[in-house]
Write a protein that holds these residues in place. Structure first.
Motif, PDB file in Angstrom:
ATOM      1  N   VAL A 102       0.821  -1.214   0.000  1.00  0.00           N
ATOM      2  CA  VAL A 102       0.000   0.000   0.000  1.00  0.00           C
ATOM      3  C   VAL A 102       0.856   1.265   0.000  1.00  0.00           C
ATOM      4  CG1 VAL A 102      -1.665   1.325   1.366  1.00  0.00           C
ATOM      5  CG2 VAL A 102      -1.963  -1.128   1.093  1.00  0.00           C
ATOM      6  N   GLY A 103       1.856   1.318   0.871  1.00  0.00           N
ATOM      7  CA  GLY A 103       2.680   2.525   0.983  1.00  0.00           C
ATOM      8  C   GLY A 103       3.431   2.850  -0.288  1.00  0.00           C
ATOM      9  N   LYS A 104       4.040   1.837  -0.883  1.00  0.00           N
ATOM     10  CA  LYS A 104       4.804   2.047  -2.126  1.00  0.00           C
ATOM     11  C   LYS A 104       3.876   2.435  -3.267  1.00  0.00           C
ATOM     12  CE  LYS A 104       8.819   1.817  -4.197  1.00  0.00           C
ATOM     13  NZ  LYS A 104       9.891   2.745  -3.837  1.00  0.00           N
ATOM     14  N   LEU A 105       2.702   1.800  -3.353  1.00  0.00           N
ATOM     15  CA  LEU A 105       1.754   2.168  -4.409  1.00  0.00           C
ATOM     16  C   LEU A 105       1.293   3.605  -4.230  1.00  0.00           C
ATOM     17  CD1 LEU A 105       0.118   1.535  -6.903  1.00  0.00           C
ATOM     18  CD2 LEU A 105      -1.645   0.543  -5.423  1.00  0.00           C
ATOM     19  N   ARG A 106       1.013   4.014  -3.004  1.00  0.00           N
ATOM     20  CA  ARG A 106       0.591   5.393  -2.765  1.00  0.00           C
ATOM     21  C   ARG A 106       1.685   6.375  -3.181  1.00  0.00           C
ATOM     22  NH1 ARG A 106      -1.811   5.032   1.867  1.00  0.00           N
ATOM     23  NH2 ARG A 106      -3.868   5.371   1.020  1.00  0.00           N
ATOM     24  N   GLN A 107       2.918   6.061  -2.858  1.00  0.00           N
ATOM     25  CA  GLN A 107       4.050   6.916  -3.216  1.00  0.00           C
ATOM     26  C   GLN A 107       4.147   7.090  -4.736  1.00  0.00           C
ATOM     27  OE1 GLN A 107       7.737   5.022  -2.198  1.00  0.00           O
ATOM     28  NE2 GLN A 107       8.967   6.827  -2.610  1.00  0.00           N
ATOM     29  N   ILE A 108       4.079   6.001  -5.482  1.00  0.00           N
ATOM     30  CA  ILE A 108       4.199   6.060  -6.941  1.00  0.00           C
ATOM     31  C   ILE A 108       2.960   6.707  -7.554  1.00  0.00           C
ATOM     32  CG2 ILE A 108       4.363   4.649  -9.031  1.00  0.00           C
ATOM     33  CD1 ILE A 108       6.087   2.692  -7.354  1.00  0.00           C
ATOM     34  N   THR A 109       1.798   6.409  -7.000  1.00  0.00           N
ATOM     35  CA  THR A 109       0.547   7.002  -7.487  1.00  0.00           C
ATOM     36  C   THR A 109       0.610   8.520  -7.413  1.00  0.00           C
ATOM     37  OG1 THR A 109      -0.735   5.063  -6.855  1.00  0.00           O
ATOM     38  CG2 THR A 109      -1.948   7.108  -7.085  1.00  0.00           C
ATOM     39  N   GLU A 110       0.982   9.035  -6.262  1.00  0.00           N
ATOM     40  CA  GLU A 110       1.042  10.491  -6.073  1.00  0.00           C
ATOM     41  C   GLU A 110       2.136  11.126  -6.919  1.00  0.00           C
ATOM     42  OE1 GLU A 110       1.258  10.910  -1.808  1.00  0.00           O
ATOM     43  OE2 GLU A 110      -0.877  10.364  -1.579  1.00  0.00           O
ATOM     44  N   ALA A 111       3.254  10.446  -7.092  1.00  0.00           N
ATOM     45  CA  ALA A 111       4.338  10.971  -7.930  1.00  0.00           C
ATOM     46  C   ALA A 111       3.920  11.088  -9.391  1.00  0.00           C
ATOM     47  CB  ALA A 111       5.572  10.078  -7.814  1.00  0.00           C
ATOM     48  N   ASN A 112       2.866  10.345  -9.777  1.00  0.00           N
ATOM     49  CA  ASN A 112       2.387  10.379 -11.160  1.00  0.00           C
ATOM     50  C   ASN A 112       1.094  11.169 -11.310  1.00  0.00           C
ATOM     51  OD1 ASN A 112       4.073   8.535 -13.099  1.00  0.00           O
ATOM     52  ND2 ASN A 112       4.133   7.605 -11.066  1.00  0.00           N
ATOM     53  N   GLY A 113       0.750  12.002 -10.314  1.00  0.00           N
ATOM     54  CA  GLY A 113      -0.382  12.916 -10.427  1.00  0.00           C
ATOM     55  C   GLY A 113      -1.741  12.326 -10.119  1.00  0.00           C
ATOM     56  N   PHE A 114      -1.788  11.181  -9.471  1.00  0.00           N
ATOM     57  CA  PHE A 114      -3.042  10.542  -9.100  1.00  0.00           C
ATOM     58  C   PHE A 114      -3.145  10.488  -7.581  1.00  0.00           C
ATOM     59  CE2 PHE A 114      -2.307   9.197 -13.389  1.00  0.00           C
ATOM     60  CZ  PHE A 114      -3.540   8.940 -13.945  1.00  0.00           C
ATOM     61  N   SER A 115      -4.305  10.129  -7.088  1.00  0.00           N
ATOM     62  CA  SER A 115      -4.458   9.904  -5.657  1.00  0.00           C
ATOM     63  C   SER A 115      -5.056   8.524  -5.438  1.00  0.00           C
ATOM     64  CB  SER A 115      -5.323  10.985  -5.013  1.00  0.00           C
ATOM     65  OG  SER A 115      -6.612  10.968  -5.557  1.00  0.00           O
ATOM     66  N   MET A 116      -4.821   7.975  -4.256  1.00  0.00           N
ATOM     67  CA  MET A 116      -5.224   6.604  -3.979  1.00  0.00           C
ATOM     68  C   MET A 116      -5.896   6.507  -2.623  1.00  0.00           C
ATOM     69  SD  MET A 116      -2.829   3.271  -3.507  1.00  0.00           S
ATOM     70  CE  MET A 116      -2.839   3.156  -1.733  1.00  0.00           C
ATOM     71  N   THR A 117      -6.955   5.710  -2.562  1.00  0.00           N
ATOM     72  CA  THR A 117      -7.569   5.357  -1.291  1.00  0.00           C
ATOM     73  C   THR A 117      -7.693   3.835  -1.248  1.00  0.00           C
ATOM     74  OG1 THR A 117      -9.792   5.597  -2.204  1.00  0.00           O
ATOM     75  CG2 THR A 117      -8.897   7.494  -1.053  1.00  0.00           C
ATOM     76  N   VAL A 118      -7.522   3.291  -0.064  1.00  0.00           N
ATOM     77  CA  VAL A 118      -7.707   1.858   0.125  1.00  0.00           C
ATOM     78  C   VAL A 118      -9.188   1.629   0.399  1.00  0.00           C
ATOM     79  CG1 VAL A 118      -7.133  -0.152   1.526  1.00  0.00           C
ATOM     80  CG2 VAL A 118      -5.362   1.520   0.951  1.00  0.00           C
ATOM     81  N   VAL A 119      -9.835   0.881  -0.460  1.00  0.00           N
ATOM     82  CA  VAL A 119     -11.265   0.592  -0.334  1.00  0.00           C
ATOM     83  C   VAL A 119     -11.487  -0.521   0.669  1.00  0.00           C
ATOM     84  CG1 VAL A 119     -13.322  -0.202  -1.585  1.00  0.00           C
ATOM     85  CG2 VAL A 119     -11.684   1.326  -2.711  1.00  0.00           C
ATOM     86  N   LYS A 120     -10.642  -1.542   0.619  1.00  0.00           N
ATOM     87  CA  LYS A 120     -10.811  -2.706   1.493  1.00  0.00           C
ATOM     88  C   LYS A 120      -9.450  -3.329   1.755  1.00  0.00           C
ATOM     89  CE  LYS A 120     -13.364  -6.260   3.104  1.00  0.00           C
ATOM     90  NZ  LYS A 120     -13.998  -6.234   4.354  1.00  0.00           N
ATOM     91  N   GLN A 121      -9.194  -3.615   3.013  1.00  0.00           N
ATOM     92  CA  GLN A 121      -7.960  -4.300   3.409  1.00  0.00           C
ATOM     93  C   GLN A 121      -8.355  -5.677   3.922  1.00  0.00           C
ATOM     94  OE1 GLN A 121      -4.841  -2.206   3.837  1.00  0.00           O
ATOM     95  NE2 GLN A 121      -3.782  -4.155   3.791  1.00  0.00           N
TER      96      GLN A 121
END
Length: 133
Positions: A102-121
């Motif tokens: 989750v953390g790494k995906l959020r980092q890369i997502t934001e670096a590419n101009g998108f935002s991320m939310t975790v819907v279900k863990q």
């Protein structure tokens, strides 16, 4: 697939898609179609080209991590592997795939101009994420 109600089916490379969509699904660790973590920005570039302005990506992956780490959102985990499929005497070409925490995906997502939310863990560190512009 038509027996299941799907009337328009395409078999094509994700990176050659040109139509626009409200929702893109990359389930069952589908982000792996980027092949390697360093190629994930190319996936975001393709998403930018094919998602409608209010569109979303729903994706899943899993976080193989220290089970004592309860701060899932801070994990910077990713794992790259090389697979080769085999069924009886048929052997496919090797291919690269990855899973991402989750953390790494959020980092890369934001670096590419998108935002991320975790819907279900999930209980086994699998997760479903929603990525938007």
């Amino acid at each position: 697939m038509s027996l299941r109600g799907v009337h328009k089916v395409f078999l094509m490379d994700f990176f050659s898609v040109t139509d626009r969509y409200d929702t893109v699904l990359l389930l069952m660790n589908g982000l792996g179609i980027a092949k390697r973590i360093d190629l994930l920005p190319l996936l975001f570039k393709q998403l930018d080209a094919i998602m409608n302005p209010q569109g979303q990506l729903l994706c899943s992956s899993f976080d193989i991590c220290d089970v004592n780490d309860t701060e899932s959102n801070n994990r910077d985990f990713y794992q790259e592997v090389r697979y080769q499929m085999r069924y009886k005497n048929v052997i496919g070409e090797p291919f690269d795939w990855f899973s991402i925490g989750v953390g790494k995906l959020r980092q890369i997502t934001e670096a590419n101009g998108f935002s991320m939310t975790v819907v279900k863990q999930g209980e086994e560190y699998e997760y479903l994420a929603r990525i938007t512009r």
